[in-house]
Write a protein that holds these residues in place. Structure first.
Motif, PDB file in Angstrom:
ATOM      1  N   ARG A   1       0.837  -1.194   0.000  1.00  0.00           N
ATOM      2  CA  ARG A   1       0.000   0.000   0.000  1.00  0.00           C
ATOM      3  C   ARG A   1       0.871   1.243   0.000  1.00  0.00           C
ATOM      4  N   PHE A   2       0.366   2.299  -0.602  1.00  0.00           N
ATOM      5  CA  PHE A   2       1.014   3.600  -0.521  1.00  0.00           C
ATOM      6  C   PHE A   2       0.053   4.484   0.261  1.00  0.00           C
ATOM      7  N   GLY A   3       0.372   4.769   1.510  1.00  0.00           N
ATOM      8  CA  GLY A   3      -0.564   5.490   2.368  1.00  0.00           C
ATOM      9  C   GLY A   3      -1.831   4.671   2.517  1.00  0.00           C
TER      10      GLY A   3
ATOM     11  N   GLY B   1      -2.411   1.554 -13.189  1.00  0.00           N
ATOM     12  CA  GLY B   1      -2.467   1.709 -11.735  1.00  0.00           C
ATOM     13  C   GLY B   1      -2.817   0.440 -10.985  1.00  0.00           C
ATOM     14  N   SER B   2      -2.898  -0.698 -11.677  1.00  0.00           N
ATOM     15  CA  SER B   2      -3.255  -1.944 -10.995  1.00  0.00           C
ATOM     16  C   SER B   2      -2.066  -2.572 -10.257  1.00  0.00           C
ATOM     17  N   GLY B   3      -0.882  -1.966 -10.394  1.00  0.00           N
ATOM     18  CA  GLY B   3       0.253  -2.436  -9.602  1.00  0.00           C
ATOM     19  C   GLY B   3       1.210  -3.354 -10.340  1.00  0.00           C
ATOM     20  N   LYS B   4       1.189  -3.311 -11.674  1.00  0.00           N
ATOM     21  CA  LYS B   4       2.070  -4.178 -12.466  1.00  0.00           C
ATOM     22  C   LYS B   4       3.541  -3.763 -12.311  1.00  0.00           C
ATOM     23  N   SER B   5       3.812  -2.479 -12.524  1.00  0.00           N
ATOM     24  CA  SER B   5       5.207  -2.022 -12.434  1.00  0.00           C
ATOM     25  C   SER B   5       5.733  -2.177 -11.015  1.00  0.00           C
ATOM     26  N   THR B   6       4.895  -1.907 -10.034  1.00  0.00           N
ATOM     27  CA  THR B   6       5.306  -2.069  -8.633  1.00  0.00           C
ATOM     28  C   THR B   6       5.690  -3.527  -8.368  1.00  0.00           C
ATOM     29  N   LEU B   7       4.891  -4.462  -8.856  1.00  0.00           N
ATOM     30  CA  LEU B   7       5.187  -5.877  -8.667  1.00  0.00           C
ATOM     31  C   LEU B   7       6.510  -6.251  -9.346  1.00  0.00           C
TER      32      LEU B   7
END
Ligand code: ADP
Ligand code: MG
Length: 275
Positions: free
Chosen positions: A15-17, A42-48
């Motif tokens: 989570r971010f904040g 924004g579904s979190g692909k790059s973060t993953l």
């Protein structure tokens, strides 16, 4: 026999904040497959992807890559592990102050004691492998077209002969011809070198024609994983988005088209054969 799992993401939450990006996400990647991650912006692909290459940590859960638990990783083993994968980021990530050839050689300069002349030779070979002309090595990133930039970043990701390759939107923003060229390159890397490739992409042609398995991210989880043909039978709205609409149907039709007939020997070739 089950194929060897080279990446195992287990119950990852991020989570971010207040903003929950991953909510107990699971997935596994097998050796020598082309594994695609899809999902809305924004579904979190790059973060993953960044978590899988140890640039970012999830808030909870576990990620194992090549048998190593990233949460337990010390600095020296991390350095060794980083040499076993290559990463191509969404925006290329080449250093603007270095030539293409210097950019490709950089990981070798950082991680090896190889002599400069040998590093130059290896950089030239990677450049050729990605289909760029030798002259491109002397150019600076600002002088490259989008397609050349992607190829050059791919060449750099391959500098250390990695086992794993991570690509974040390798064909985004390219014209169809350049995108097709990058697709062929990805296929060659897997077929020729047995690379395991994890790729974030929206490219429907890529998904139908290259991806062995596709994972659909939505609402913080993987909502479905399988070949496109398998996903086509599933009902989650995030998955349906891959199949509904004219562009989706065109890509599916292109993939269904039978392969061109096998080349038969031409008359002159046949005539030259001894009888
Ligand atoms: P995708 O690649 O699927 O488009 P990202 O993984 O880049 O999505 O981002 C997922 C969500 O997390 C987005 O809403 C983004 O704004 C947010 N996010 C990503 N990185 C950060 C960060 N460092 N700080 C705050 N929010 C972030
Ligand atoms: Mg992204």
């Amino acid at each position: 026999m089950e194929a060897e799992e080279v990446i195992d993401v287990h119950q990852v939450s991020t989570r971010f904040g207040e903003h929950v990006v991953h909510a107990g996400l699971d997935l596994t990647v097998r050796r020598a497959e082309i594994f695609a991650l899809v999902g809305g912006s924004g579904s979190g692909k790059s973060t993953l992807l960044r978590q899988m290459v140890f640039l970012q940590q999830p808030d909870s859960g576990a990620i194992r890559v090549l048998g190593v638990d990233l949460q337990q990783l010390g600095d020296n083993p991390a350095l060794a592990l980083r040499q076993r994968w290559g990463v191509m980021f969404q925006h290329g990530g080449l250093f603007g102050s270095l030539t293409v050839k210097e950019n490709i050689g950089l990981p070798l300069r950082e991680h090896s004691d190889l002599p400069d002349a040998l590093i130059d030779d290896i950089a030239a070979a990677k450049l050729a492998l990605t289909g760029l002309a030798p002259e491109v090595g002397a150019l600076y990133p600002a002088e490259l077209s989008g397609g050349m930039m992607k190829r050059a970043s791919l060449a750099r990701a391959l500098a250390l002969d990695p086992e794993l390759l991570f690509l974040d939107e390798p064909t985004a923003g390219l014209d169809p011809d350049s995108a097709g060229g990058v697709d062929e390159l990805v296929r060659t890397l897997r077929d020729l070198f047995g690379l395991t490739i994890v790729v974030v992409t929206h490219d429907l042609d890529f998904l139908w024609q290259l991806a062995d398995r596709v994972a659909v991210l939505a609402d913080g989880k993987v909502q479905g994983v399988g070949s496109m043909a398998e996903l086509a039978l599933m009902n989650h709205p995030g998955i349906r988005a891959l199949f509904d609409g004219p562009r989706a149907r065109a890509a599916q039709q292109a993939a269904d088209r039978p392969p061109p007939p096998r080349q038969t020997p031409t008359d002159s070739e046949a005539a030259s054969k001894p009888r």
